[in-house]
Structures are given as C-alpha cells and as structure tokens.
Design a protein around this motif. Sequence first.
Motif, mmCIF file in Angstrom:
data_model
loop_
_atom_site.group_PDB
_atom_site.id
_atom_site.type_symbol
_atom_site.label_atom_id
_atom_site.label_comp_id
_atom_site.label_asym_id
_atom_site.label_seq_id
_atom_site.Cartn_x
_atom_site.Cartn_y
_atom_site.Cartn_z
ATOM 1 N N THR A 49 0.810 -1.218 0.000
ATOM 2 C CA THR A 49 0.000 0.000 0.000
ATOM 3 C C THR A 49 0.843 1.267 0.000
ATOM 4 O O THR A 49 0.531 2.230 -0.705
ATOM 5 C CB THR A 49 -0.933 0.012 1.226
ATOM 6 O OG1 THR A 49 -1.726 -1.174 1.220
ATOM 7 C CG2 THR A 49 -1.853 1.231 1.208
ATOM 8 N N VAL A 70 0.190 5.607 6.430
ATOM 9 C CA VAL A 70 -0.922 4.794 6.937
ATOM 10 C C VAL A 70 -1.841 5.686 7.767
ATOM 11 O O VAL A 70 -1.374 6.499 8.564
ATOM 12 C CB VAL A 70 -0.408 3.625 7.802
ATOM 13 C CG1 VAL A 70 -1.575 2.837 8.403
ATOM 14 C CG2 VAL A 70 0.481 2.711 6.971
ATOM 15 N N MET A 129 -7.189 2.678 7.920
ATOM 16 C CA MET A 129 -6.651 1.607 7.081
ATOM 17 C C MET A 129 -6.327 0.358 7.894
ATOM 18 O O MET A 129 -6.185 -0.740 7.340
ATOM 19 C CB MET A 129 -5.379 2.092 6.364
ATOM 20 C CG MET A 129 -5.626 3.188 5.352
ATOM 21 S SD MET A 129 -4.104 4.067 4.865
ATOM 22 C CE MET A 129 -3.213 2.781 3.985
#
Length: 223
Positions: free
Chosen positions: A114, A183, A187
């Motif tokens: 990610t 982040v 999430m």
Amino acid sequence: MYYRQALFQTKECLFFNSTYVNKPFKVFATSSVDALVHAVESALSPAATETTKLFSYKAMEMILCAYRYIREHGKDAREPLYGDLLTAALYAGIAFGTVGCAAVHAMSYPLGVTCHVAHGESNYAVFTNVLKAYEQRRDGGELSVFKAFAARILGVSEKDVLTELARLIDVILPKKRLREYGVTEDMIPAFAHSVETEQKRLTAHNFVTLTEADYREIYKDAF
C-alpha cells in the motif's frame, strides 16, 4: 573483539559480490534486517526443529554482533563484514525455507504494497511489536530461549532485551511509526483483515495463535 569471537571465522562467502560494497547503507540495512527477521521467526516457529534452530540462532548471532560492531565503529565498518552477513542471510534462509516465517512478514505485506515501503523496512515497522504481543500472550517456551540468547549477545537482562534489540536495530535502520509511511488509522482494520484472510500460509507459523483483533492491536501499537 567480541565480534570475531562470536562469529565463524569466515573469510569468504560463495555469494559475496564486491558490488555490494558500493550500495547505499539503506540497501544494506533493509536487507540485513529482513535476514534477522527470517532468523527470529524461523526460530520461534512451532515447526522449527533442532536442526533449523542451529541455523536460525547462528544467523541471529552473526547479524546482531555485526550490528554491535557497526554501532561502535560507524557505518563504513560494515564493508569487511559483508561476507559474514551474507553467510548469516544464507543460514536464515535455510531455516525459514524449511519452517516458514510468520506474523511479522504477514503484517509487513499490506504496508509494503500500500505504501511502497522496502520489504525489510516494512518488517521492522512491526517486528518488535509482534514480539511484544507474543510476550504478552505467552512469555515462555522458545520465546524465552530467544530472549535469553539475545540478552547474552546484547549484554542486558532478559527483561530489557526487546527494548535493547530495538535500540540496536535503530542504529542500522531507524524505526518509523506507521503514520509516517502514510498509513491512516482507518486503514488498520483492512490491513488486519488482509493478514487474517490472505496470509494463513505465514500466520500458521506464529509463535502463538493471533486473531484479526490481535493484528489490529499490533498495528495500532506501531501506528
């Protein structure tokens, strides 16, 4: 002196390549931390055998002693150690290739994919958090063996070993909070769900059973 006393007297490694010498320190750092995690996770795996543990613990010893040497002598001191460190990575690879990695690797993948974080760095982002979670749930068995082993190398008590381990690794690869990689708190549930549902091949080797709620807790601890 402790460095050479602790390591095999390896002069060359079959996998040594002089081009490593010119790589940035960050490349060395992330790669060697990944090898250290391989060694620790394979040692703690329920599938570990006495044979795989020989490779796991020797790899840990070589890497941690090298880190201590670099802490004392500076980043450039790593260059003569590459052969030994690549040997340590090989030993760790033999161990985890047989008995597997576990939660640290499983939890590093959502972060790496990610947020495009280097693999070894994404491992370290949750490494000591996972060890702390194991300790809270079962402070005994192979975890106690690992803590006693690392405490001897680091020169601290078993009570302080996880803290000192983090301090030492921070010299090589400073740890960042998950938020520093981009982040966000919302999430975390998706990350934890991904680990629980998509990484069972890894989490099957956890030192203790962890649930999706546990993964959320570990991510929050690292956030």
